[in-house]
Design an enzyme around this catalytic site. Structure first.
Site, PDB file in Angstrom:
ATOM      1  N   PRO A  38      -7.417   2.595 -14.042  1.00 21.19           N
ATOM      2  CA  PRO A  38      -6.657   3.619 -14.645  1.00 21.19           C
ATOM      3  C   PRO A  38      -6.993   4.961 -14.328  1.00 21.19           C
ATOM      4  CG  PRO A  38      -8.392   2.286 -15.898  1.00 21.19           C
ATOM      5  CD  PRO A  38      -8.010   1.516 -14.396  1.00 21.19           C
ATOM      6  N   ASN A  39      -6.106   5.896 -14.616  1.00 20.53           N
ATOM      7  CA  ASN A  39      -6.364   7.233 -14.316  1.00 20.53           C
ATOM      8  C   ASN A  39      -6.323   7.788 -12.774  1.00 20.53           C
ATOM      9  OD1 ASN A  39      -6.277   7.871 -17.008  1.00 20.53           O
ATOM     10  ND2 ASN A  39      -8.231   6.965 -17.175  1.00 20.53           N
ATOM     11  N   ARG A  60      -6.843  15.524 -11.774  1.00 20.48           N
ATOM     12  CA  ARG A  60      -7.844  14.984 -12.573  1.00 20.48           C
ATOM     13  C   ARG A  60      -9.384  15.310 -11.838  1.00 20.48           C
ATOM     14  NH1 ARG A  60     -10.032   8.724 -12.440  1.00 20.48           N
ATOM     15  NH2 ARG A  60     -11.477   9.067 -14.294  1.00 20.48           N
ATOM     16  N   TYR A 119     -13.301  14.306  -8.262  1.00 22.98           N
ATOM     17  CA  TYR A 119     -12.399  13.262  -7.408  1.00 22.98           C
ATOM     18  C   TYR A 119     -11.674  13.823  -6.037  1.00 22.98           C
ATOM     19  CZ  TYR A 119     -13.653  10.279 -11.511  1.00 22.98           C
ATOM     20  OH  TYR A 119     -14.475   9.587 -12.184  1.00 22.98           O
ATOM     21  N   ASN A 149     -10.583  -0.233  -6.427  1.00 21.41           N
ATOM     22  CA  ASN A 149     -11.295   0.881  -7.175  1.00 21.41           C
ATOM     23  C   ASN A 149     -10.769   0.506  -8.645  1.00 21.41           C
ATOM     24  OD1 ASN A 149     -12.277   3.095  -8.673  1.00 21.41           O
ATOM     25  ND2 ASN A 149     -11.404   4.580  -7.323  1.00 21.41           N
ATOM     26  N   ALA A 153     -12.439   3.039 -14.548  1.00 25.02           N
ATOM     27  CA  ALA A 153     -13.396   2.880 -15.821  1.00 25.02           C
ATOM     28  C   ALA A 153     -13.329   1.234 -15.874  1.00 25.02           C
ATOM     29  CB  ALA A 153     -12.412   3.499 -16.862  1.00 25.02           C
ATOM     30  N   HIS A 162     -16.602  -0.834 -15.175  1.00 28.18           N
ATOM     31  CA  HIS A 162     -17.707  -0.914 -16.079  1.00 28.18           C
ATOM     32  C   HIS A 162     -17.735  -1.913 -17.322  1.00 28.18           C
ATOM     33  CE1 HIS A 162     -18.373   2.615 -13.534  1.00 28.18           C
ATOM     34  NE2 HIS A 162     -17.595   3.305 -14.005  1.00 28.18           N
ATOM     35  N   ASP A 164     -13.098 -11.767 -13.261  1.00 30.77           N
ATOM     36  CA  ASP A 164     -12.924 -13.125 -13.188  1.00 30.77           C
ATOM     37  C   ASP A 164     -11.571 -13.291 -12.061  1.00 30.77           C
ATOM     38  OD1 ASP A 164     -14.866 -14.131 -14.631  1.00 30.77           O
ATOM     39  OD2 ASP A 164     -13.572 -14.283 -16.442  1.00 30.77           O
ATOM     40  N   GLU A 209     -15.155  -3.069  -2.950  1.00 29.77           N
ATOM     41  CA  GLU A 209     -15.303  -2.136  -4.342  1.00 29.77           C
ATOM     42  C   GLU A 209     -15.595  -0.794  -3.563  1.00 29.77           C
ATOM     43  OE1 GLU A 209     -18.447  -3.016  -6.938  1.00 29.77           O
ATOM     44  OE2 GLU A 209     -17.761  -1.191  -8.041  1.00 29.77           O
ATOM     45  N   HIS A 222     -15.548   3.463  -4.628  1.00 33.04           N
ATOM     46  CA  HIS A 222     -15.460   4.577  -5.694  1.00 33.04           C
ATOM     47  C   HIS A 222     -15.208   5.976  -5.108  1.00 33.04           C
ATOM     48  CE1 HIS A 222     -16.200   1.687  -8.862  1.00 33.04           C
ATOM     49  NE2 HIS A 222     -16.929   1.025  -8.158  1.00 33.04           N
ATOM     50  N   LEU A 223     -14.578   6.839  -5.430  1.00 35.51           N
ATOM     51  CA  LEU A 223     -14.620   8.084  -4.800  1.00 35.51           C
ATOM     52  C   LEU A 223     -15.897   8.925  -5.081  1.00 35.51           C
ATOM     53  CD1 LEU A 223     -11.013   8.957  -6.217  1.00 35.51           C
ATOM     54  CD2 LEU A 223     -11.568   8.950  -3.877  1.00 35.51           C
ATOM     55  N   SER A 224     -16.381   8.769  -6.438  1.00 35.62           N
ATOM     56  CA  SER A 224     -17.643   9.463  -6.530  1.00 35.62           C
ATOM     57  C   SER A 224     -18.547   8.615  -6.512  1.00 35.62           C
ATOM     58  CB  SER A 224     -17.430   9.923  -8.228  1.00 35.62           C
ATOM     59  OG  SER A 224     -17.477   8.716  -8.968  1.00 35.62           O
ATOM     60  N   ARG A 252     -24.104   9.630 -11.673  1.00 34.24           N
ATOM     61  CA  ARG A 252     -23.533  10.323 -12.815  1.00 34.24           C
ATOM     62  C   ARG A 252     -24.071   9.600 -14.118  1.00 34.24           C
ATOM     63  NH1 ARG A 252     -17.282   9.632 -11.771  1.00 34.24           N
ATOM     64  NH2 ARG A 252     -17.095  10.996 -13.406  1.00 34.24           N
ATOM     65  N   ARG A 291     -21.905   4.433 -15.896  1.00 36.34           N
ATOM     66  CA  ARG A 291     -21.266   4.227 -14.696  1.00 36.34           C
ATOM     67  C   ARG A 291     -22.041   3.477 -13.710  1.00 36.34           C
ATOM     68  NH1 ARG A 291     -16.362   7.465 -15.443  1.00 36.34           N
ATOM     69  NH2 ARG A 291     -16.962   9.132 -16.638  1.00 36.34           N
TER      70      ARG A 291
HETATM   71  C1  DQA Z   1     -14.323   6.055 -10.406  1.00 34.61           C
HETATM   72  C2  DQA Z   1     -15.787   6.278 -10.950  1.00 34.61           C
HETATM   73  C3  DQA Z   1     -15.373   5.510 -12.400  1.00 34.61           C
HETATM   74  O1  DQA Z   1     -16.515   5.570 -13.259  1.00 34.61           O
HETATM   75  C4  DQA Z   1     -14.574   6.382 -13.120  1.00 34.61           C
HETATM   76  O2  DQA Z   1     -14.230   5.809 -14.491  1.00 34.61           O
HETATM   77  C5  DQA Z   1     -13.029   6.424 -12.367  1.00 34.61           C
HETATM   78  C6  DQA Z   1     -13.193   6.727 -10.998  1.00 34.61           C
HETATM   79  C7  DQA Z   1     -14.457   6.769  -8.902  1.00 34.61           C
HETATM   80  O3  DQA Z   1     -13.779   6.291  -7.915  1.00 34.61           O
HETATM   81  O4  DQA Z   1     -15.260   7.381  -8.560  1.00 34.61           O
HETATM   82  O5  DQA Z   1     -12.004   6.630 -13.095  1.00 34.61           O
HETATM   83  O6  DQA Z   1     -14.112   4.526 -10.097  1.00 34.61           O
END
Ligand code: DQA
Length: 150
Positions: free
Chosen positions: A16-17, A24, A29, A80, A83, A86, A93, A104, A106-108, A113, A117
């Site tokens: 999501p997002n 964003r 990001y 990725n 959210a 977490h 599953d 897995e 994550h950009l950040s 953080r 997270r």
């Molecule tokens: C994220 C880190 C997550 O905590 C956050 O909710 C995201 C992006 C990242 O790519 O850094 O939406 O997965």
């Protein structure tokens, strides 16, 4: 050149997002859009002899169903979960259904953080985790999968 359909398929799932990348929180990001990331992954996949298929959803169930559809058809998963990283036992599953390398991403750097997270529901079942390398992390993940399955 090998036909696209004959190449091992790597599924890339964005949670999501992540469809809002570019707009964003660019200070966290970056300014690259999701379409640009996916185009880069497709191009790199071609160089590596892989078919990179990208999928984004803001809905947990849609992500679960997409991961389920990769059973027996994919040679690797890059995910990725955003959210859902977490919170989602359902995504965890679904990932457990797969019998292929899972990275897995994550950009950040999720460990630098907010405390909430730092917990990932899939870190302990993933083959590897890349966190904090920005967009470059996706390309490293694809290269990693190419190496693992070669
Ligand atoms: C994220 C880190 C997550 O905590 C956050 O909710 C995201 C992006 C990242 O790519 O850094 O939406 O997965």
């Amino acid at each position: 050149m090998t036909e696209q359909k004959d190449r091992p398929k790597v599924l890339i799932v964005h949670g999501p997002n992540l469809n809002m990348l570019g707009k964003r929180e660019p200070e966290i990001y970056g300014s690259t859009t999701l379409d640009e990331i996916d185009a880069g992954l497709k191009e790199l996949g071609e160089k590596l002899g892989l078919e990179a298929e990208s999928f984004q959803s803001n809905h947990e169930g849609a992500i679960v169903e997409k991961i389920q559809s990769a059973m027996g058809t994919c040679s690797g998963l890059i995910i990725n979960p955003a959210a859902y990283t977490h919170t989602s036992i359902a995504v965890r599953d679904a990932v457990l259904l797969l019998d292929c390398p899972v990275i897995e991403i994550h950009l950040s750097n999720i460990y630098k953080r907010e405390a909430f997270r730092r917990k990932s529901m899939i870190a302990d079942i993933a083959t590897a985790q890349i966190s904090g390398l920005g967009v470059h992390g996706y390309y490293l993940a694809l290269e990693g999968i190419a190496k693992m399955i070669s």
